[in-house]
Design an enzyme around this catalytic site. Structure first.
Site, short mmCIF file in Angstrom:
data_model
loop_
_atom_site.label_atom_id
_atom_site.label_comp_id
_atom_site.label_asym_id
_atom_site.label_seq_id
_atom_site.Cartn_x
_atom_site.Cartn_y
_atom_site.Cartn_z
N ASN A 1 -2.28 22.79 14.04
CA ASN A 1 -1.79 22.27 12.97
C ASN A 1 -2.37 20.93 12.71
O ASN A 1 -2.04 19.97 13.38
CB ASN A 1 -0.46 22.43 12.78
N HIS B 1 0.85 -1.31 -0.05
CA HIS B 1 -0.04 -0.28 0.00
C HIS B 1 0.97 1.13 -0.17
O HIS B 1 2.11 1.09 0.03
CB HIS B 1 -0.87 0.03 1.34
N SER C 1 -3.93 18.28 8.96
CA SER C 1 -3.48 18.35 7.80
C SER C 1 -4.76 18.94 6.87
O SER C 1 -6.04 18.93 7.35
CB SER C 1 -3.59 16.85 7.22
N ASP D 1 5.02 2.54 4.33
CA ASP D 1 5.40 1.79 3.09
C ASP D 1 6.19 2.66 2.24
O ASP D 1 6.86 2.64 1.24
CB ASP D 1 4.33 0.92 2.58
#
Length: 542
Positions: free
Chosen positions: A498, A11, A500, A314
């Site tokens: 903060n 992934h 995303s 990953d």
């Protein structure tokens, strides 16, 4: 030497380009395709490559596919064995392995002009290890923990002079990453995606199942560990995705989280001794994104310094595979390795969207003024971040002193109300407010909020009195540091919320158009895009 790194097998497909030991570009495919995590980690998807991310990395350096000296693919099908031998049930895994073997030809098709003979297979955990151990200047011990690689779920090693010596690897089926994935699935969240939600939920529970998990999950004293089969339903009912989260669910999360921390500490201590006692530990693998465990390792472990790869999952193996082939350290100084746009390009996008915009004398001061008035700011600056953390390039900012900010931000993002929001603080003010690892520029540790500050910044103080802090250093992030200093001057608070710049289930905003779309669809008061300011009341009359 020009090496293109590729992660595609499980992934978070991603690409990274290293030229003469310098990291030129690194980005996840999700930022281009707009599919969260790029794809699901199923064998049938193993053939899907980060075509868009790879093409962009090459274009960023002015290269064509035929110009690369090597392509490093972060999985080695030659190391695999039948999963049945390893006690893992995945009847379609042979497809994943077959696709990996064919990856050189898939890559040559996706990147016309690439010689498939230039593709090199890098063992998955070696790629993870290199992403961390070759990203610091000094010799270091390295610990990798994730769900699985070819046949293992863990690697302990040591880097000396840029060379990796593997000290221990734990074979499947024993896996701390798969343990946490199974828990995530049982609690009704999406595995290989929502493990961070389980970590947040754990703070609301008490570890009343801990004695049982100490029997089922154990370090073996030789650098490895065992994870026995767990009957989750005997502990609490499976929660459907839209089901109610109960006290029992939180207690189960707390129990597994606590046991994970304990076993990781055991592995860290063994690695320290086996590596000969180096001062620095580096970490990678998806489990290394567990910032609660990382903080405990830093506080209670034997190492003087703990450094975690910001793209520890990953996606980071794309960078690690490329570094492993180059074989030399490349000190990691910023996660801002993705796409960026010039001021002229940003202005052209604003004009195309027919949005009324201004160019204030200081976008940092303008953002601080809106934040001080309890507004929400979409902050879009510079190159996008590599990895899952928003670090002041693709961020939503808010006032930390309003108790209602957490609810407002979770409403804006469309996510669960138990989810915490994080603070950023100028590094020189950290010690006044927080306790724990500093510097912490990549938001990979939790910190204690000092008692005198908890009521002053309630929005970023989690239920357990902690916060996942990003320290901002004026030398590396001057614009964010300027914004924080101005907000402090206006409010007396040197901290800003903060999180995303995205909404639930979607990748972080990457392009100017995506930033404007979020601004138009969510109750955000200011879009600070490069040096330009777009105010909601002027754009939409609200």
């Amino acid at each position: 030497m020009r090496v293109l790194g590729i992660n595609a097998i499980f992934h978070d497909p991603a690409a990274a380009l290293v030229v003469d030991g310098h990291v030129v570009a690194a980005a996840e495919e999700e930022r281009f395709s707009r599919r969260k995590h790029g794809k699901r980690p199923v064998p049938f998807a193993a053939w899907e490559l980060p075509e868009l991310a790879a093409a962009w990395c090459l274009s960023e350096a002015g290269l064509r596919p035929g110009d690369v000296d090597a392509v490093a693919y972060s999985f080695d099908p030659g190391l695999t064995r039948d999963l049945d031998e390893l006690g893992v049930t995945d009847p379609s895994d042979h497809l994943r392995v077959d696709y990996a073997r064919r990856a050189p030809h898939f890559l040559a098709t996706a990147l016309p002009g690439l010689d498939p003979d230039r593709v090199r297979f890098v063992p998955h955990h070696v790629a993870h290890a290199a992403s961390a151990g070759l990203s610091v200047a000094e010799d270091n011990a390295v610990l990798v923990l994730d769900g699985r690689g070819e046949v293992a779920s863990h690697l302990a090693g040591v880097y000396r002079g840029g060379e990796l010596s593997v000290l221990r690897a734990q074979e499947l089926p024993h896996s701390l990453g798969l343990l946490y994935e199974d828990l995530t699935r049982h609690l009704g969240f999406l595995h290989s995606s929502d493990e961070y939600k389980v970590m947040a939920l754990a703070s609301y529970g008490r570890p009343r199942f801990l004695d049982l998990f100490r029997e089922l999950v154990r370090a073996t004293g030789d650098g490895g560990f065992t994870v026995e089969r767990i009957d989750w339903t005997a502990l609490t009912k499976h929660r459907p995705a839209d089901g109610e989260l109960t006290e029992a669910h939180a207690d189960l999360a707390s129990s597994v989280q606590t046991r994970l921390e304990e076993v990781m500490l055991d592995l860290v201590r063994w690695t320290h001794d086996a590596a000969g006692g180096p001062k620095t530990l580096t970490m990678a693998g998806g489990t290394a994104l567990n910032c609660v465990a990382n903080a405990r390792i830093a506080a209670e472990g034997p190492f003087e310094r703990v450094w975690v790869q910001p793209a520890a999952g990953d996606s980071g193996t794309a960078l690690g595979a490329a570094l492993a082939l180059t074989g030399a350290p490349s000190v990691f100084t910023t996660a801002a390795l993705g796409r960026g746009w010039s001021d002229d390009e940003l202005e052209a996008e604003l004009r195309r969207a027919a949005l009324p915009y201004e160019r204030p004398a200081s976008i940092a001061a303008e953002a601080a003024r809106v934040l001080a008035a309890n507004g929400i700011v979409a902050w879009y600056q510079g190159r996008s971040e590599y990895g899952p953390r928003a670090l002041g390039h693709r961020s939503l900012l808010a006032h930390p002193g309003d108790q209602d900010t957490q609810r407002r931000m979770n409403d804006v993002k469309g996510r669960e109300q138990f989810r915490p929001i994080a603070p950023m603080v100028r590094a020189e003010r950290f010690d006044e407010i927080f306790e724990g690892v500093c510097p912490s520029p990549y938001m990979l540790f939790v910190h204690r909020v000092k008692p005198g500050w908890r009521d002053r910044i309630p929005a970023v103080t989690h239920v357990d009195g902690t916060a996942r802090v990003q320290t901002v250093h004026p030398g590396s992030e001057p614009l964010v540091a300027e914004m924080l200093a101005e907000f402090d001057r206006l409010t007396g608070l040197p901290v800003v919320v903060n999180t995303s710049l995205n909404t639930a289930g979607r990748p972080m905003v990457d392009t100017p158009r995506e930033a404007m779309e979020l601004f138009g669809s969510a109750p955000v008061d200011l879009l600070a895009m490069g040096p330009f300011a777009v105010h909601r009341r002027k754009a939409f009359g609200a």
